[in-house]
Design an enzyme around this catalytic site. Sequence first.
Site, PDB file in Angstrom:
ATOM      1  N   CYS A 288      25.272  10.584  12.957  1.00 51.21           N
ATOM      2  CA  CYS A 288      24.086  10.380  12.125  1.00 51.21           C
ATOM      3  C   CYS A 288      22.798  10.387  12.942  1.00 51.21           C
ATOM      4  O   CYS A 288      21.703  10.341  12.383  1.00 51.21           O
ATOM      5  CB  CYS A 288      24.211   9.074  11.360  1.00 51.21           C
ATOM      6  SG  CYS A 288      25.853   8.852  10.684  1.00 51.21           S
TER       7      CYS A 288
ATOM      8  N   LYS B 133      16.249   7.276   2.775  1.00 47.54           N
ATOM      9  CA  LYS B 133      17.594   7.511   2.230  1.00 47.54           C
ATOM     10  C   LYS B 133      17.767   6.904   0.839  1.00 47.54           C
ATOM     11  O   LYS B 133      18.681   7.286   0.114  1.00 47.54           O
ATOM     12  CB  LYS B 133      18.653   6.941   3.176  1.00 47.54           C
ATOM     13  CG  LYS B 133      18.759   7.713   4.495  1.00 47.54           C
ATOM     14  CD  LYS B 133      19.946   7.238   5.318  1.00 47.54           C
ATOM     15  CE  LYS B 133      20.050   7.969   6.647  1.00 47.54           C
ATOM     16  NZ  LYS B 133      19.059   7.504   7.664  1.00 47.54           N
TER      17      LYS B 133
ATOM     18  N   HIS C   7      16.638   3.680   9.637  1.00 52.90           N
ATOM     19  CA  HIS C   7      17.876   4.418   9.386  1.00 52.90           C
ATOM     20  C   HIS C   7      18.339   4.068   7.974  1.00 52.90           C
ATOM     21  O   HIS C   7      18.686   4.949   7.206  1.00 52.90           O
ATOM     22  CB  HIS C   7      18.931   4.053  10.447  1.00 52.90           C
ATOM     23  CG  HIS C   7      20.140   4.926  10.417  1.00 52.90           C
ATOM     24  ND1 HIS C   7      20.069   6.292  10.397  1.00 52.90           N
ATOM     25  CD2 HIS C   7      21.472   4.619  10.386  1.00 52.90           C
ATOM     26  CE1 HIS C   7      21.303   6.805  10.365  1.00 52.90           C
ATOM     27  NE2 HIS C   7      22.168   5.803  10.355  1.00 52.90           N
TER      28      HIS C   7
ATOM     29  N   PHE D  50      27.876   6.751  13.590  1.00 55.49           N
ATOM     30  CA  PHE D  50      29.298   6.467  13.785  1.00 55.49           C
ATOM     31  C   PHE D  50      29.695   7.022  15.141  1.00 55.49           C
ATOM     32  O   PHE D  50      29.331   8.142  15.485  1.00 55.49           O
ATOM     33  CB  PHE D  50      30.143   7.211  12.744  1.00 55.49           C
ATOM     34  CG  PHE D  50      30.322   6.488  11.451  1.00 55.49           C
ATOM     35  CD1 PHE D  50      29.921   5.184  11.280  1.00 55.49           C
ATOM     36  CD2 PHE D  50      30.918   7.132  10.373  1.00 55.49           C
ATOM     37  CE1 PHE D  50      30.099   4.535  10.069  1.00 55.49           C
ATOM     38  CE2 PHE D  50      31.107   6.495   9.164  1.00 55.49           C
ATOM     39  CZ  PHE D  50      30.699   5.194   9.010  1.00 55.49           C
TER      40      PHE D  50
ATOM     41  N   GLU E  82      20.504  -3.254  11.521  1.00 53.31           N
ATOM     42  CA  GLU E  82      19.162  -2.712  11.772  1.00 53.31           C
ATOM     43  C   GLU E  82      18.113  -3.821  11.657  1.00 53.31           C
ATOM     44  O   GLU E  82      17.181  -3.884  12.462  1.00 53.31           O
ATOM     45  CB  GLU E  82      18.847  -1.571  10.793  1.00 53.31           C
ATOM     46  CG  GLU E  82      17.569  -0.822  11.169  1.00 53.31           C
ATOM     47  CD  GLU E  82      17.428   0.517  10.455  1.00 53.31           C
ATOM     48  OE1 GLU E  82      18.137   0.754   9.466  1.00 53.31           O
ATOM     49  OE2 GLU E  82      16.584   1.328  10.916  1.00 53.31           O
TER      50      GLU E  82
ATOM     51  N   HIS F 271      21.986  10.082   2.484  1.00 48.99           N
ATOM     52  CA  HIS F 271      22.175  10.224   3.929  1.00 48.99           C
ATOM     53  C   HIS F 271      22.517  11.684   4.242  1.00 48.99           C
ATOM     54  O   HIS F 271      23.602  12.154   3.941  1.00 48.99           O
ATOM     55  CB  HIS F 271      23.290   9.300   4.396  1.00 48.99           C
ATOM     56  CG  HIS F 271      23.388   9.156   5.888  1.00 48.99           C
ATOM     57  ND1 HIS F 271      22.763  10.029   6.777  1.00 48.99           N
ATOM     58  CD2 HIS F 271      24.035   8.238   6.654  1.00 48.99           C
ATOM     59  CE1 HIS F 271      23.031   9.651   8.014  1.00 48.99           C
ATOM     60  NE2 HIS F 271      23.800   8.573   7.965  1.00 48.99           N
TER      61      HIS F 271
END
Lengths: 423, 396
Positions: free
Chosen positions: A173, A345, A313, A409, A324, A350
Site C-alpha cells: 500500500c 480513502k 493513510h 501490508f 496511525e 483504497h
Amino acid sequence: MARMTDHLGRPIVVVTGIGVVTSLGVGKTDNWAALTAGKSGIHPITRFPTDHLNTRISGTVDFLASSDRGASALTYELAETTAHEAIAEAGLDVANFGGPLFLASPPVELDWSERFSLYASGSEDIGPERLLAIARGLNSLDVFQTSQFGSIADRLSDSLGATGLPITLSTACASGATAIQLGVEAIRRGECDRALSIGADGSVTAEALIRFSLLSALSTQNDMPERASKPFSKDRDGFVIAEGAGALVLESLESAVGRGANVLGVLRGCGEKADDFHRTRSKPDGSPAIATVRAALQDAGMSEGEIEYVNAHGTSTPENDKMEHLSLSTVFGERIRDIPVSSNKSMIGHTLSAAGAVEAAFSLMTMREGVVPPTINYDNPDPAIDLDVVPNVKRSADISSVISNSFGFGGQNACLVLTREPV
Amino acid sequence: MNPQDVVITGIGLVSCLGEGIDAHWEKLTAGRPAPVLDENRFAPYTVHPLPEIDWGLQIAKRGDQRQMETWQRLGTYAAGLALDDAAIKPDLDLCATMDMVVAAGGGERDETVDAAILAQSLTRDDLGVLLNEQLTTELRPTLFLAQLSNLLAGNISIVHKVTGSSRTFMGEEGAGVAAIETAAARIRCGQSTHVLVGGAFQTEHHDMLLGYELAGYLHRGPWKPVWQRQGSEGGGVVTGSGAAFLVLESRQHAEQRGRTAYARLGTVASGRSRRNRDDLGAEISKLLAKAGAENGGMLAISGASGAHKATAAERAALEGVSGLEPRAFGSLTGHLKEAQFPFAVALAALAAFKKQAYPAFDQQAEQAFAGSTDAVLATTVGYHQFEGMALVHATD
C-alpha cells in the site's frame, strides 16, 4: 535568483505535472470537484459475479476502454491516462518524455479468464500440464505479456518515450509513495533533470477481493456502498478495495525554472522505515510509522511544527487508523488536535499500489486550491482517535505544507513531505 | 580510493549446486563443472532443482517458515546467508539502519485448487460463480501473503530484522539489474551506507514455467549448455531454482567496522533496448562500452538464459570484443530470473577475490582464460526484455 538546492545542498525537486484517475472520474478537474463535494466513488461490483462473496462493493474504475479487459490492460491504461495528463500539464511531449519511469503497480498473475480460455482450447493432459502444453503452441505475445512483471513499464516506456531501464516496484500500500521517492532520489543524485512517477492499480478481480477478504481486511458494509469507507469512525470495519492511478512529473527546480514551467508544488522530503513485527499487523508501539514520519520531516529539513495538514493513510481498517493516530499523536504531540487530518480513502476507497501517488496528487491540489477535502462518513467518531478529521464537509484553509502517509501490508511504510513553495 | 566506493562484503548463494560461497566456488572450479538436473518432474522441460536445505538454519521459527511458500523461504534463507557472511546479522543496530532492495517475482499459486477449478470449468457456464465458490472455500487464507511479491522483503524484515527501508522491484531479470544499480547509486551519493540486495527464483512450480512458455521460451528435449541450444526444440531457456543476495556497503562503512570486502562494484549499466525495432546486439555492445569492458581481456560472467535471440545477440556482442571470455553459469544453475544478475555479480566478485578464473562451464563453447581477474564483467540480457552489466574489481 531563487535557491536551487535544499538544506543539504541537493537539487530541490518540484512537481510540474499531475495526473489522476479514480472511481470518481478521469482527470484532476472531475476528481477534485467530486472529492471536495464529499462524493463517494464506491459502488456495487458489476465487473464480476458477487455470489458467495462477503464483500460486494468496491471503487473500481468501470469507465475506461480496458475496464473489462483484465488487470494488466486496465493498469496499463490507468497509468498511461494519468501520465498523459501529467506530462501535458508539464508542457512536455507525451510521446517523448525524456526522463526515467518509476511505476508502482500490482504484482501480475495470469487472469482467470485467460486460464479458462487456454484450458478450454485443449483436450490433452489435465491441470497445469495442459496449460503448459497449450502455451507451447500459442502464437501471440498478448497473453504472455500479462504474465510478465516488467511488461507494463516496458510498454509505457515505449509509448511515453521514457529513458533507460524502467523500474516497476511494489511496497504494497506504500507503492505509490515509493515510486515518487525513487524519482526524487534520482533527481537529487543528478542522474536526471526530470522523472515520471506513477502509481497505478486496476487489479480488482474476484480473486484479489477474495484474498483480502480471507485476511478479514475488507469492509462488508454492502448495503450502502458509499457509506462503507469510514476512516477514524467507531464502526469502521475494513477498507474498500478500489482502483485508480496518480502520476507526477518530478523535476529539478532549476530545470523547471529554466524552461519556464509552472511549479505546482515541491517534493520536499521522503521517509521510510520497515516494520519487523508481523505480516499484516504493525508493531503495537507504532514505532515504525513514527520513524517513517520523522525520517520524512528530517529529510525535508522541517520540524513537525511546520506541517499544516496530514493526508492520512486512513484506510478504515480498525488496525490502521488506530496505529496511525498513535503515530501522529506521538510525532506531533498535543498539536495534532489542531492539524486537519483527512482521508481521501473515505471517498475513493483504497487504491492499493496507486494510493500513495493518488494521495500525493490530492495533497498538492489541497495546497494549490486552499481547500481540504473532507473525511466523509464520519458520523460515529472513534473516541479513542482524537483528531480533526475535517468531518464530512470540505474546509477552506491556507495550507502550505503537507505530509502524506502510506503504510503497507508486509511492513513497508513511506511518508512524503510536500510544500507549496520551493523555499 | 574513494570512501563512497561500493564494496561487496557479504554474499549469500543457493542453487542446484548447493548453498553458500564455498560450495559454489568448489563446484564451479572443479575441472569440469557439472549441472544438477531434473529431467522428469516437469518433462518435457528440464529444471535445475533446489538442493536439500535445512531452513531452520536461517529461519529459526517454524511459524515463520509456515508463513512463506518456497520462493519467499528461499530468498529469506539466502538473505540470511549474506547477512551472516557480512557479520551484520548479529548486530541489530546495523540491521535496523540497513536498506534493502529485493528483486521479486511471486505467484506461487495453489496448484491443487487451480486444477480443480480448471477441471470444473469444462462443465460449467457460470465461470465467475464457480471461481467465487471455489476460491472462497478452498484458498488457504495465508497463501496470499505467502506468495506475494513484496512479502519476501517483508519476511526478511521479520526474520532478519533489516528495517532501514524495504523496497521491492519487479520485472524479471531487469528487476535484479535495477535493484543493484539503485543500491549502488544510493551508496555512491551518500543516500545509503549499507544495503541488502538480491533476489530468488523457485522454478519448481508449473506457473513459473508457464511465465516463460506462454511465449515459447523454454527449451525442450535433451539438456544442452546455454550456448548450444540454438536450433534445438523449444525456445532455449532451462530454468533453475536459486537465489543470490549481496551486502553492498560504502568503503568507508565497511572499513569502519573492520570488514574486508570481496570486491568493489564498479560501473553498473542498464538498458531497455526496443527489441522489436533496435538491433539488440548493437545495444549490448553499447552497454559493454558503458560498463567499461570495451577493451576486453577479461572474464565475462554471463547470465545468458539460452533464449535463442537474446543469447545469440549477447554471444556475438561478447565475441566482438577481443579477449572477453564468457562463462555462462546458466549452463550449471539454470536461469534464475530475478536472481540472475545478482548471481552473476556474486560470481564475478568471487573470481576477483580469489584471483582465479573459473574453468570453462561448457567444454565446447567456452575457452580457458589465463588472464587477470582484477576486473570481471557480469552480464544479464533478459530472455524477453531489459539488459544489464556491471564491472567488478578486485579491492587491492
